[in-house]
Motif scaffolding. Sequence first.
Motif, PDB file in Angstrom:
ATOM      1  N   VAL A   1       0.824  -1.211   0.000  1.00 47.39           N
ATOM      2  CA  VAL A   1       0.000   0.000   0.000  1.00 47.39           C
ATOM      3  C   VAL A   1       0.858   1.260   0.000  1.00 47.39           C
ATOM      4  CG1 VAL A   1      -1.697   1.333   1.319  1.00 47.39           C
ATOM      5  CG2 VAL A   1      -1.978  -1.147   1.065  1.00 47.39           C
ATOM      6  N   THR A   2       1.847   1.303   0.905  1.00 49.53           N
ATOM      7  CA  THR A   2       2.658   2.521   1.045  1.00 49.53           C
ATOM      8  C   THR A   2       3.951   2.490   0.245  1.00 49.53           C
ATOM      9  OG1 THR A   2       3.899   1.695   2.959  1.00 49.53           O
ATOM     10  CG2 THR A   2       1.786   2.825   3.391  1.00 49.53           C
ATOM     11  N   GLY A   3       4.397   1.296  -0.144  1.00 50.44           N
ATOM     12  CA  GLY A   3       5.674   1.165  -0.831  1.00 50.44           C
ATOM     13  C   GLY A   3       6.867   1.231   0.113  1.00 50.44           C
ATOM     14  N   GLU A   4       6.615   1.348   1.409  1.00 50.69           N
ATOM     15  CA  GLU A   4       7.688   1.432   2.403  1.00 50.69           C
ATOM     16  C   GLU A   4       8.242   0.049   2.721  1.00 50.69           C
ATOM     17  OE1 GLU A   4       8.870   4.289   3.957  1.00 50.69           O
ATOM     18  OE2 GLU A   4       7.601   5.406   2.556  1.00 50.69           O
ATOM     19  N   ILE A   5       9.528  -0.011   3.020  1.00 46.40           N
ATOM     20  CA  ILE A   5      10.146  -1.238   3.494  1.00 46.40           C
ATOM     21  C   ILE A   5       9.880  -1.326   4.994  1.00 46.40           C
ATOM     22  CG2 ILE A   5      12.310  -2.475   3.860  1.00 46.40           C
ATOM     23  CD1 ILE A   5      13.346  -1.069   1.305  1.00 46.40           C
ATOM     24  N   VAL A   6       9.277  -2.442   5.415  1.00 47.09           N
ATOM     25  CA  VAL A   6       8.911  -2.637   6.817  1.00 47.09           C
ATOM     26  C   VAL A   6       9.335  -4.026   7.274  1.00 47.09           C
ATOM     27  CG1 VAL A   6       6.940  -1.046   6.691  1.00 47.09           C
ATOM     28  CG2 VAL A   6       6.597  -3.484   6.244  1.00 47.09           C
ATOM     29  N   LEU A   7       9.482  -4.182   8.568  1.00 42.74           N
ATOM     30  CA  LEU A   7       9.745  -5.505   9.127  1.00 42.74           C
ATOM     31  C   LEU A   7       8.527  -6.391   8.893  1.00 42.74           C
ATOM     32  CD1 LEU A   7      11.385  -4.597  12.558  1.00 42.74           C
ATOM     33  CD2 LEU A   7      12.531  -5.432  10.492  1.00 42.74           C
ATOM     34  N   ILE A   8       8.772  -7.669   8.656  1.00 42.17           N
ATOM     35  CA  ILE A   8       7.651  -8.591   8.536  1.00 42.17           C
ATOM     36  C   ILE A   8       7.230  -9.048   9.930  1.00 42.17           C
ATOM     37  CG2 ILE A   8       8.199  -9.307   6.188  1.00 42.17           C
ATOM     38  CD1 ILE A   8       9.392 -11.893   7.371  1.00 42.17           C
ATOM     39  N   PHE A   9       6.080  -9.673  10.001  1.00 35.34           N
ATOM     40  CA  PHE A   9       5.500 -10.165  11.239  1.00 35.34           C
ATOM     41  C   PHE A   9       6.472 -11.081  11.967  1.00 35.34           C
ATOM     42  CE2 PHE A   9       3.032 -13.581  13.315  1.00 35.34           C
ATOM     43  CZ  PHE A   9       2.355 -12.832  14.262  1.00 35.34           C
ATOM     44  N   ASN A  10       6.620 -10.856  13.264  1.00 33.54           N
ATOM     45  CA  ASN A  10       7.460 -11.690  14.115  1.00 33.54           C
ATOM     46  C   ASN A  10       6.558 -12.346  15.147  1.00 33.54           C
ATOM     47  OD1 ASN A  10       9.035 -12.650  16.277  1.00 33.54           O
ATOM     48  ND2 ASN A  10      10.616 -11.122  15.948  1.00 33.54           N
ATOM     49  N   PRO A  11       6.318 -13.650  15.029  1.00 34.05           N
ATOM     50  CA  PRO A  11       5.379 -14.311  15.934  1.00 34.05           C
ATOM     51  C   PRO A  11       5.827 -14.336  17.394  1.00 34.05           C
ATOM     52  CG  PRO A  11       6.484 -15.937  14.560  1.00 34.05           C
ATOM     53  CD  PRO A  11       6.874 -14.582  14.044  1.00 34.05           C
ATOM     54  N   ARG A  12       7.055 -14.017  17.662  1.00 40.19           N
ATOM     55  CA  ARG A  12       7.520 -14.011  19.049  1.00 40.19           C
ATOM     56  C   ARG A  12       7.254 -12.687  19.750  1.00 40.19           C
ATOM     57  NH1 ARG A  12       7.202 -18.265  18.094  1.00 40.19           N
ATOM     58  NH2 ARG A  12       5.514 -17.779  19.513  1.00 40.19           N
ATOM     59  N   VAL A  13       7.099 -11.608  19.007  1.00 43.21           N
ATOM     60  CA  VAL A  13       6.872 -10.308  19.649  1.00 43.21           C
ATOM     61  C   VAL A  13       5.592  -9.623  19.191  1.00 43.21           C
ATOM     62  CG1 VAL A  13       9.332  -9.907  20.119  1.00 43.21           C
ATOM     63  CG2 VAL A  13       8.334  -9.047  18.008  1.00 43.21           C
ATOM     64  N   ASP A  14       5.063  -9.994  18.044  1.00 47.91           N
ATOM     65  CA  ASP A  14       3.856  -9.369  17.502  1.00 47.91           C
ATOM     66  C   ASP A  14       2.636 -10.231  17.798  1.00 47.91           C
ATOM     67  OD1 ASP A  14       5.442  -7.349  16.334  1.00 47.91           O
ATOM     68  OD2 ASP A  14       5.719  -8.536  14.508  1.00 47.91           O
ATOM     69  N   LYS A  15       1.495  -9.610  17.949  1.00 53.14           N
ATOM     70  CA  LYS A  15       0.229 -10.317  18.143  1.00 53.14           C
ATOM     71  C   LYS A  15      -0.457 -10.481  16.776  1.00 53.14           C
ATOM     72  CE  LYS A  15      -0.891  -8.850  22.872  1.00 53.14           C
ATOM     73  NZ  LYS A  15       0.287  -9.070  23.465  1.00 53.14           N
ATOM     74  N   TRP A  16      -0.791 -11.720  16.447  1.00 56.40           N
ATOM     75  CA  TRP A  16      -1.351 -12.028  15.130  1.00 56.40           C
ATOM     76  C   TRP A  16      -2.565 -11.158  14.831  1.00 56.40           C
ATOM     77  CZ3 TRP A  16      -5.296 -13.740  12.062  1.00 56.40           C
ATOM     78  CH2 TRP A  16      -4.945 -14.319  10.834  1.00 56.40           C
ATOM     79  N   GLY A  17      -3.499 -11.069  15.758  1.00 56.89           N
ATOM     80  CA  GLY A  17      -4.741 -10.344  15.542  1.00 56.89           C
ATOM     81  C   GLY A  17      -4.590  -8.845  15.373  1.00 56.89           C
ATOM     82  N   GLU A  18      -3.440  -8.308  15.744  1.00 56.33           N
ATOM     83  CA  GLU A  18      -3.190  -6.888  15.519  1.00 56.33           C
ATOM     84  C   GLU A  18      -2.706  -6.610  14.101  1.00 56.33           C
ATOM     85  OE1 GLU A  18      -0.528  -5.498  18.554  1.00 56.33           O
ATOM     86  OE2 GLU A  18      -1.990  -5.912  20.153  1.00 56.33           O
ATOM     87  N   HIS A  19      -2.190  -7.632  13.437  1.00 58.11           N
ATOM     88  CA  HIS A  19      -1.599  -7.463  12.107  1.00 58.11           C
ATOM     89  C   HIS A  19      -2.392  -8.117  10.981  1.00 58.11           C
ATOM     90  CE1 HIS A  19       2.079  -5.567  13.554  1.00 58.11           C
ATOM     91  NE2 HIS A  19       1.943  -6.366  14.591  1.00 58.11           N
TER      92      HIS A  19
END
Length: 132
Positions: free
Chosen positions: A72-90
Amino acid sequence: MIDEALREFLRRRAGDRCEYCRLPQHAVDGRFHVEHVVAQQHRLDDGLPNLALACARCNLQKGTNLASVDPVTGEIVLIFNPRVDKWGEHFAFRGSEIRGLTPNGRATVRLLQMNARHRVELRSSLLAAGNF
């Protein structure tokens, strides 16, 4: 080499699902992979905070990537990390498709090809049978 006790712990911790696409282990032939969230080439770490359970598709698509491009934005971002990110937030399910809710989620959905036709069809059949 991951021993069976560690594999079993990871399987239970993940609820017997891929920690990326949430596909249940029973839906595929073969065992899920024990995946290094941060690839060993970046950090030699076999500790629990760096291990995740992943279906073969997600693990192979992710490879050694730590980041990707938000479509959507064309920005480079970190991908989902299941150890620190909550699935339902992403992520959220829209029927049998997975929708990225954040730049990280969208980049992960794209990189891991979570909505490839055969994956959507598999989730659809699992949903119809009450197995997802």
